[in-house]
Design a protein around this motif. Structure first.
Motif, mmCIF file in Angstrom:
data_model
loop_
_atom_site.group_PDB
_atom_site.id
_atom_site.type_symbol
_atom_site.label_atom_id
_atom_site.label_comp_id
_atom_site.label_asym_id
_atom_site.label_seq_id
_atom_site.Cartn_x
_atom_site.Cartn_y
_atom_site.Cartn_z
ATOM 1 N N ALA A 174 70.179 36.575 25.947
ATOM 2 C CA ALA A 174 71.450 37.164 26.359
ATOM 3 C C ALA A 174 71.356 38.682 26.237
ATOM 4 N N GLU A 175 71.944 39.377 27.197
ATOM 5 C CA GLU A 175 71.899 40.830 27.166
ATOM 6 C C GLU A 175 72.811 41.355 26.060
ATOM 7 N N GLN A 176 72.306 42.314 25.325
ATOM 8 C CA GLN A 176 73.052 42.912 24.225
ATOM 9 C C GLN A 176 73.227 44.404 24.491
ATOM 10 N N ILE A 177 74.380 44.940 24.153
ATOM 11 C CA ILE A 177 74.625 46.367 24.298
ATOM 12 C C ILE A 177 74.374 47.059 22.964
ATOM 13 N N PRO B 173 80.747 35.400 24.291
ATOM 14 C CA PRO B 173 80.066 34.752 25.415
ATOM 15 C C PRO B 173 80.975 33.829 26.217
ATOM 16 N N SER B 174 81.935 33.197 25.560
ATOM 17 C CA SER B 174 82.802 32.240 26.247
ATOM 18 C C SER B 174 83.823 32.901 27.164
ATOM 19 N N ASP C 162 63.160 34.762 37.542
ATOM 20 C CA ASP C 162 63.050 33.686 36.553
ATOM 21 C C ASP C 162 64.220 33.679 35.582
ATOM 22 N N ASP C 163 65.318 34.309 35.943
ATOM 23 C CA ASP C 163 66.512 34.310 35.105
ATOM 24 C C ASP C 163 67.393 33.128 35.508
ATOM 25 N N PRO C 164 67.414 32.050 34.722
ATOM 26 C CA PRO C 164 68.161 30.857 35.132
ATOM 27 C C PRO C 164 69.671 31.088 35.215
ATOM 28 N N VAL D 296 87.894 34.846 33.482
ATOM 29 C CA VAL D 296 86.932 34.631 34.567
ATOM 30 C C VAL D 296 85.634 35.122 33.990
ATOM 31 N N ASN D 297 84.839 34.210 33.425
ATOM 32 C CA ASN D 297 83.755 34.629 32.575
ATOM 33 C C ASN D 297 82.438 34.034 33.004
ATOM 34 N N SER D 298 81.405 34.326 32.250
ATOM 35 C CA SER D 298 80.043 33.901 32.596
ATOM 36 C C SER D 298 79.617 32.626 31.885
#
Length: 300
Positions: free
Chosen positions: A102-105, A153-154, A196-198, A296-298
């Motif tokens: 997961a991308e982190q800032i 994340p949710s 290759d990023d599912p 409206v999330n990922s």
């Protein structure tokens, strides 16, 4: 993403937009089964055999020289961004699927955007996820969502989902069709760079299923980095705004970009941003009247 099919779709889409007369060929009015240039016509103009070009379009030629790619790009009249995209598709070798974190800032980046108190600022990832935003970006783009939505994340907002699946966002952009095309163009570039990023593949599949508009735009294979724009907004609280946005790559965070929006000094939009700053400072006014916050999330 299947690079072979991606390369073929891209080349076919660019052949389809050209007519024989566009490249100096005589059109005798013969009936064509497909729009645009034929494979053999493009191959002849590029100085390669029809069989070789067919293998390239089918993804079977993985060692095309720079000279061949330059010739194909010249005939297809690719712009600089399309040329880079062609290189990306033609050069990459298949890779084993690997776990994509997961991308982190980084905390310092978060502190930086929070320090921008007079303009909207946010950081987006390679899948168009909002990794962080300041209060003004939240109030401008998605006041109907929770301010801290990017931290979970949710509930992490995704700008592509918002553009195509969220009615508030559709109403926000005066020229929504242009915004939608830019979103698809950004995802096309990302899909070529991170095949290759599912999660990126899942996002594209989800939007293709749930939005016929997305599916239609995706099939045209637009390509654009979208590094700067001027857009008109119709904000539910502060009204009409014309804002410039600059998207800056964060070199130490691959795929992440800082987005900063601003208005011409002394313009009505600058006054609108000042009002938006007041709105952002008063959380109870962030949500448009009569609307209910809806994520409206990922995470699906």
């Amino acid at each position: 993403m299947n690079r072979q099919s991606e390369l073929g779709e891209f080349l076919r889409s660019r052949r389809a937009r050209l007519r024989p007369e566009d490249v100096g060929l005589i059109d005798y009015g013969d009936r064509r089964r497909v729009p645009g240039l034929r494979r053999e016509e493009l191959a002849r103009l590029a100085g390669v055999s029809a069989g070789y070009y067919t293998r390239l379009e089918q993804g079977q030629s993985t060692n095309a020289s720079d000279a061949v790619l330059d010739a194909v790009a010249r005939v297809l009249r690719l712009n600089d961004e399309e040329w880079v995209h062609l290189q990306s598709l033609a050069r990459q070798r298949p890779k084993a699927r690997r776990h994509v974190r997961a991308e982190q800032i980084r905390p310092s980046v978060r502190q930086m955007i929070d320090s921008f108190t007079g303009v909207p600022a946010l950081v987006i990832g390679r899948r168009a996820d909002v990794l962080a935003w300041n209060r003004m970006a939240h109030a401008l783009l998605a006041g109907h969502l929770e301010l801290d939505a990017p931290t979970r994340p949710s509930t992490q907002p995704n700008l592509a989902r918002l553009a195509f699946l969220d009615p508030h966002t559709r109403e926000l952009y005066v020229d929504w069709k242009r915004k939608a095309r830019d979103v698809v163009a950004f995802l096309r570039v990302s899909a070529a760079r991170w095949p290759d990023d599912p999660r990126l593949t899942e996002l594209i599949g989800e939007l293709s299923v749930h939005s016929t508009e997305f599916a239609g735009l995706w099939s045209t294979h637009p390509v654009r980095e979208c590094s700067h724009n001027t857009r008109d907004y119709q904000h539910p609280i502060v009204g009409a705004l014309t804002l410039n946005d600059e998207l800056l790559h964060l070199p130490d965070d691959q795929g992440q970009r800082l987005v900063v929006l601003n208005a011409e000094p002394g313009s009505p939009s600058a006054a609108g941003l000042a009002l938006l700053a007041d709105v952002a400072a008063t959380p109870s006014r962030s949500h448009p009247t009569g609307t209910t916050p809806r994520p409206v999330n990922s995470a699906r």
